[in-house]
Design a protein around this motif. Structure first.
Motif, short mmCIF file in Angstrom:
data_model
loop_
_atom_site.label_atom_id
_atom_site.label_comp_id
_atom_site.label_asym_id
_atom_site.label_seq_id
_atom_site.Cartn_x
_atom_site.Cartn_y
_atom_site.Cartn_z
N ALA A 464 0.83 -1.21 0.00
CA ALA A 464 0.00 0.00 0.00
C ALA A 464 0.86 1.26 0.00
CB ALA A 464 -0.92 -0.01 1.22
N LEU A 465 2.00 1.23 0.73
CA LEU A 465 2.90 2.38 0.74
C LEU A 465 3.43 2.69 -0.66
CD1 LEU A 465 5.04 1.81 3.97
CD2 LEU A 465 3.37 3.63 3.58
N LYS A 466 3.58 1.64 -1.47
CA LYS A 466 4.11 1.82 -2.82
C LYS A 466 3.00 1.97 -3.85
CE LYS A 466 8.30 -0.77 -1.70
NZ LYS A 466 8.03 -0.79 -0.24
N ASN A 467 1.76 1.87 -3.39
CA ASN A 467 0.61 2.04 -4.27
C ASN A 467 0.65 1.09 -5.46
OD1 ASN A 467 -1.86 3.25 -5.00
ND2 ASN A 467 -0.84 4.67 -6.42
N GLN A 468 0.97 -0.17 -5.17
CA GLN A 468 1.04 -1.15 -6.26
C GLN A 468 0.81 -2.56 -5.71
OE1 GLN A 468 5.08 -0.41 -7.63
NE2 GLN A 468 5.90 -2.09 -6.42
N THR A 469 0.51 -3.46 -6.61
CA THR A 469 0.35 -4.88 -6.26
C THR A 469 1.65 -5.60 -6.55
OG1 THR A 469 -1.98 -4.79 -6.90
CG2 THR A 469 -0.97 -6.97 -6.71
N PRO A 470 2.22 -6.31 -5.56
CA PRO A 470 3.48 -7.02 -5.81
C PRO A 470 3.30 -8.07 -6.90
CG PRO A 470 3.00 -6.91 -3.46
CD PRO A 470 1.77 -6.45 -4.17
N ARG A 471 4.32 -8.24 -7.69
CA ARG A 471 4.34 -9.27 -8.73
C ARG A 471 5.76 -9.81 -8.85
NH1 ARG A 471 -0.43 -9.00 -8.60
NH2 ARG A 471 -1.93 -8.55 -10.25
N VAL A 472 5.85 -11.07 -9.29
CA VAL A 472 7.14 -11.63 -9.68
C VAL A 472 7.01 -12.00 -11.15
CG1 VAL A 472 8.79 -13.52 -9.40
CG2 VAL A 472 7.73 -12.46 -7.38
N LEU A 473 7.67 -11.24 -12.01
CA LEU A 473 7.63 -11.48 -13.45
C LEU A 473 8.80 -12.40 -13.79
CD1 LEU A 473 6.90 -7.83 -14.71
CD2 LEU A 473 5.30 -9.58 -13.90
N TRP A 474 8.49 -13.67 -14.02
CA TRP A 474 9.52 -14.70 -14.17
C TRP A 474 9.74 -14.98 -15.66
CZ3 TRP A 474 12.10 -16.91 -10.01
CH2 TRP A 474 13.00 -17.94 -10.32
N PHE A 475 10.86 -14.43 -16.19
CA PHE A 475 11.21 -14.62 -17.60
C PHE A 475 12.00 -15.92 -17.74
CE2 PHE A 475 10.40 -10.16 -17.13
CZ PHE A 475 9.90 -9.72 -18.35
N THR A 476 11.55 -16.83 -18.58
CA THR A 476 12.25 -18.10 -18.80
C THR A 476 12.40 -18.34 -20.29
OG1 THR A 476 12.18 -20.51 -18.46
CG2 THR A 476 10.07 -19.39 -18.66
N GLY A 477 13.48 -18.96 -20.67
CA GLY A 477 13.76 -19.25 -22.08
C GLY A 477 15.20 -19.65 -22.24
N VAL A 560 8.68 -22.15 -7.27
CA VAL A 560 8.67 -20.72 -6.97
C VAL A 560 7.23 -20.20 -6.98
CG1 VAL A 560 9.49 -18.44 -7.65
CG2 VAL A 560 10.97 -20.44 -7.94
N ARG A 561 6.43 -20.67 -7.93
CA ARG A 561 5.02 -20.25 -7.96
C ARG A 561 4.33 -20.61 -6.65
NH1 ARG A 561 1.25 -19.16 -12.09
NH2 ARG A 561 2.68 -19.86 -13.73
N ASP A 562 4.63 -21.79 -6.13
CA ASP A 562 4.00 -22.26 -4.89
C ASP A 562 4.44 -21.44 -3.68
OD1 ASP A 562 2.69 -24.23 -6.30
OD2 ASP A 562 4.15 -25.79 -5.84
N MET A 563 5.61 -20.78 -3.76
CA MET A 563 6.07 -19.96 -2.64
C MET A 563 5.25 -18.69 -2.47
SD MET A 563 10.20 -19.87 -3.14
CE MET A 563 11.24 -21.34 -3.15
N LEU A 564 4.66 -18.23 -3.57
CA LEU A 564 4.04 -16.90 -3.60
C LEU A 564 2.54 -16.96 -3.45
CD1 LEU A 564 6.26 -15.74 -6.56
CD2 LEU A 564 6.40 -14.82 -4.24
N ALA A 565 1.95 -15.81 -3.20
CA ALA A 565 0.50 -15.72 -3.10
C ALA A 565 -0.13 -16.01 -4.47
CB ALA A 565 0.10 -14.33 -2.61
N GLU A 566 -1.40 -16.36 -4.45
CA GLU A 566 -2.10 -16.68 -5.69
C GLU A 566 -2.07 -15.48 -6.65
OE1 GLU A 566 -6.40 -18.58 -7.10
OE2 GLU A 566 -6.03 -18.04 -5.00
N ASN A 567 -1.79 -15.77 -7.91
CA ASN A 567 -1.74 -14.78 -9.01
C ASN A 567 -0.56 -13.81 -8.89
OD1 ASN A 567 -4.16 -15.83 -10.10
ND2 ASN A 567 -5.37 -14.57 -8.70
N GLU A 568 0.35 -14.06 -7.99
CA GLU A 568 1.49 -13.15 -7.82
C GLU A 568 2.65 -13.54 -8.74
OE1 GLU A 568 1.90 -11.24 -3.81
OE2 GLU A 568 3.77 -12.36 -3.86
N PHE A 569 2.72 -14.80 -9.14
CA PHE A 569 3.79 -15.30 -10.00
C PHE A 569 3.31 -15.26 -11.45
CE2 PHE A 569 5.97 -18.71 -12.27
CZ PHE A 569 7.29 -18.57 -11.87
N ILE A 570 4.01 -14.52 -12.31
CA ILE A 570 3.66 -14.41 -13.73
C ILE A 570 4.78 -15.06 -14.54
CG2 ILE A 570 3.00 -12.87 -15.61
CD1 ILE A 570 1.13 -12.71 -13.21
N GLU A 571 4.50 -16.22 -15.12
CA GLU A 571 5.51 -16.93 -15.92
C GLU A 571 5.47 -16.39 -17.35
OE1 GLU A 571 7.00 -21.50 -16.25
OE2 GLU A 571 4.88 -21.15 -16.68
#
Length: 640
Positions: A464-477, A560-571
């Motif tokens: 809330a202090l950062k006025n944003q929703t946390p995300r982990v954008l996981w780039f794989t390739g 890693v997806r399982d470590m995070l809250a639902e919908n927080e991990f973006i593959e």
């Protein structure tokens, strides 16, 4: 049966019915012994069980006719009946004359009921043998009198002991083929005794038998072994103490299998009692929460019970409305089991693919299922010499000791104390195949000393202090696919939007946090595990985290997806063909890999598992990095 010759028909029928009822009543209250037969290949395990079924009159006439027909068709060297065919049920078993699967058979004598598991002798089917031994009270270890104690004899004996079987019969089989020589029998018994002492088997019963001829199988002593004055096999099986009955004298434990809620007025907790006894009014504790209550009633399908004991399936209702669900354990309030998340365990590896140290597997213990990792083994056990050997991993049929880390606390007891709360299996998350069986020894001290420290400022407050929703954008390739370039462009555009971000790049991280790791499969798994933990902490701080790693294995990306809250991990799959990535080869890595100068390089001599259902797919063949970045940002908006 009563004499009914001079009684009226209706009286005769009534007496017969009474005798049948009396027989059924007596049969119902017989004790049950579960045992297995195991040993090396062609030691005669299936033949022995077939003989027990035949001699106990547990074969129907049509089965006997089919057995005689199959025996004549297959040919059994003059033997009228091939008893092994009674339990070798698979076509492949009959054709090859071997046991592959575990065959369970029921038979009964006047004194006791039996369930016997015929376990395969081939080393490649050791996993099946573990299945049969896991629920057995007694093991019949067969040894071919001509061959003596073999490696598989030692392996099965060691596994039986590790799996908690304390009653062992050494059945020296095929005595007819060595002329019933007493010296042969005593030499084998002496060899086995020397080995048994090294693995902790203090006592066993040795019996000279012939499954083919029937010597010392049934109650009558064999005239061919006048020098043997011990019990026959069936006599011993009928009289041996069922050690599992001792569970009734242990503290009460019942893993909750399901919450029984047929209507709004009834709420009970159903499960199989693992140990101890329970009665209405007894004080209980629900773990891992530690909440206490007392038993209001002990419910079964046939009505309420005054008391229930180990081995019974019941539904317990509690006096208080407390939180309890599947996976919890209801236990004696004043003597509960332990709760921990790190353990030392013996692990029996059952899969063709080696253990991946640090990879997340599902761990199932009783009704509890958690994600867990196995650390590098402390040692592997050579079952032939009992020597402890250094090991980096475990392969098919290996037995080793390792530390196991669970992601959530488990209610447990050492396997030596409680099979139900001490024995577990590991399941591959991608294939759902069972890859290992394990026995917990004890919790690690750090598991008891390290506790999660609650803090007043939550992750929601940070976001809330950062006025944003946390995300982990996981780039794989693949290497050279453009992951880092696109991730960098995404971070630049997010910065223009005043978003708080941090970019974790594969090469950069290996200069510091992961500089101690190489590029073996185990090191790659640990590399991703560490990055996942760092990304999680950054997400807890409210950041949008961008990671650019090859991360070649689906299991680790899922971890890693399982470590995070639902919908927080973006593959985000940067889908660039191998030939395109290799043509770029900015760092010259593909060339070195092709020349054999760079081992374990993804796409060349190490696999890359593309995402099956990525959240976003981009590429740098049809898109510029800027276009790919804009597409990704459109897909993840809004960010608050």
């Amino acid at each position: 049966m009563a004499d009914t010759a001079n009684t009226p028909a209706y009286e005769s029928d009534a007496l017969i019915a009474q005798d049948i009822d009396a027989y059924l009543e007596a049969h119902q209250h017989k004790t049950m012994l579960r045992f297995i037969t195991c040993g090396s290949v062609d030691d005669g395990k299936s033949t022995l069980i077939g003989r027990l079924l035949y001699d106990s009159k547990m074969i129907f006439e049509d089965q006997l006719a089919a057995l005689e027909s199959d025996s004549r068709r297959i040919g059994t060297q003059g033997q009228e009946i091939d008893f092994a065919l009674l339990v070798d049920g698979l076509a492949a078993e009959r054709e090859q004359g071997i046991t592959i699967d575990v065959a369970y058979r029921f038979f009964s004598t006047e004194k006791r009921k039996f369930i016997v598991a015929d376990c395969p002798g081939h080393e490649q089917y050791t996993r099946n043998m573990v299945t049969g031994a896991s629920t057995a009270d007694l093991a019949v270890i067969l040894v071919d009198a001509r061959k003596g104690v073999l490696v598989q004899t030692r392996r099965h004996s060691f596994l039986c002991h590790q799996l908690g079987i304390r009653s062992v019969v050494l059945a020296v089989n095929k005595m007819d083929l060595v002329g019933y020589d007493r010296a042969v029998f005593e030499r084998i018994v002496a060899d086995y005794r020397d080995f048994a002492a090294t693995i902790g088997i203090e006592n066993f019963t040795a019996i000279p038998i012939s499954g083919f001829k029937g010597d010392n199988i049934t109650a009558a002593p064999s005239a061919n072994t006048p020098w043997y004055d011990g019990p026959s096999l069936i006599d011993h099986l009928e009289s041996v103490e069922v050690l599992s009955a001792a569970d009734a004298g242990k503290p009460f434990r019942m893993p909750v299998q399901w919450v029984n809620r047929p209507d709004l007025d009834f709420r009970g907790f159903s499960g199989l009692i693992a140990s101890g006894t329970i009665a209405s009014g007894d004080a209980v504790r629900v773990l891992p929460s530690g909440r206490t209550s007392s038993v209001a009633s002990v419910v079964t399908f046939d009505g309420d019970l005054d008391r229930a004991i180990a081995g019974q399936s019941v539904t317990l209702t509690l006096a208080d409305e407390i939180d309890c669900s599947r996976g919890n354990v209801i236990a004696a309030a004043d003597d509960p089991p332990q709760v921990a998340d790190q353990f030392e365990a013996t692990v029996v590896w059952l899969a063709d693919e080696d253990l991946h140290v640090g990879r997340g597997y599902w761990l199932k213990l009783a009704t509890q299922t958690v994600s867990a990792t196995v650390q590098e083994p402390k040692y592997r056990i050579d079952v032939n010499t009992m020597e402890r050997l250094a090991a980096k991993t475990l392969s098919l049929n290996d037995i080793g000791v390792a530390e196991v880390f669970a992601d959530k606390p488990l209610v447990f007891e050492p396997y030596a104390t409680n099979r139900t709360l001490g024995g577990f299996i590991l399941i591959d998350k991608a294939t759902n195949a069972t890859v290992a069986a394990g026995m917990l020894h004890f919790s690690l001290r750090r598991s008891q000393n390290v506790h999660w420290q609650a803090t007043d400022i939550t992750r929601e407050h940070h976001a809330a202090l950062k006025n944003q929703t946390p995300r982990v954008l996981w780039f794989t390739g693949l290497s050279g696919s453009g992951k880092s370039t696109i991730a960098n462009e995404v971070e630049k555009q997010l910065a223009l939007m005043n978003r708080h971000t941090f970019l974790l790049d594969g090469d950069n991280v290996r200069h510091g946090l992961n500089k101690d790791l190489g590029f073996t499969e185990a090191d790659r798994i640990e590399n991703i595990r560490r990055i996942g933990e760092v990304a999680k902490l950054m997400a807890d701080a409210g950041l949008i985290v961008l990671t650019a790693f090859i991360s070649p294995f689906r299991a680790e990306r899922q971890m890693v997806r399982d470590m995070l809250a639902e919908n927080e991990f973006i593959e985000i799959f940067v889908d660039t063909p191998l030939e395109v990535a290799e043509a770029r080869d900015v760092k010259g890595l593909y060339r070195k890999a092709r020349e054999g100068k760079l081992k374990n390089f993804t796409g060349i001599d190490s696999p890359y598992e593309p995402p099956e259902n990525p959240d976003i797919v981009v590429n740098t063949v049809d898109m510029t990095p800027e276009e790919a970045a804009q597409y990704i940002i459109r897909r993840i908006l809004p960010l608050k």
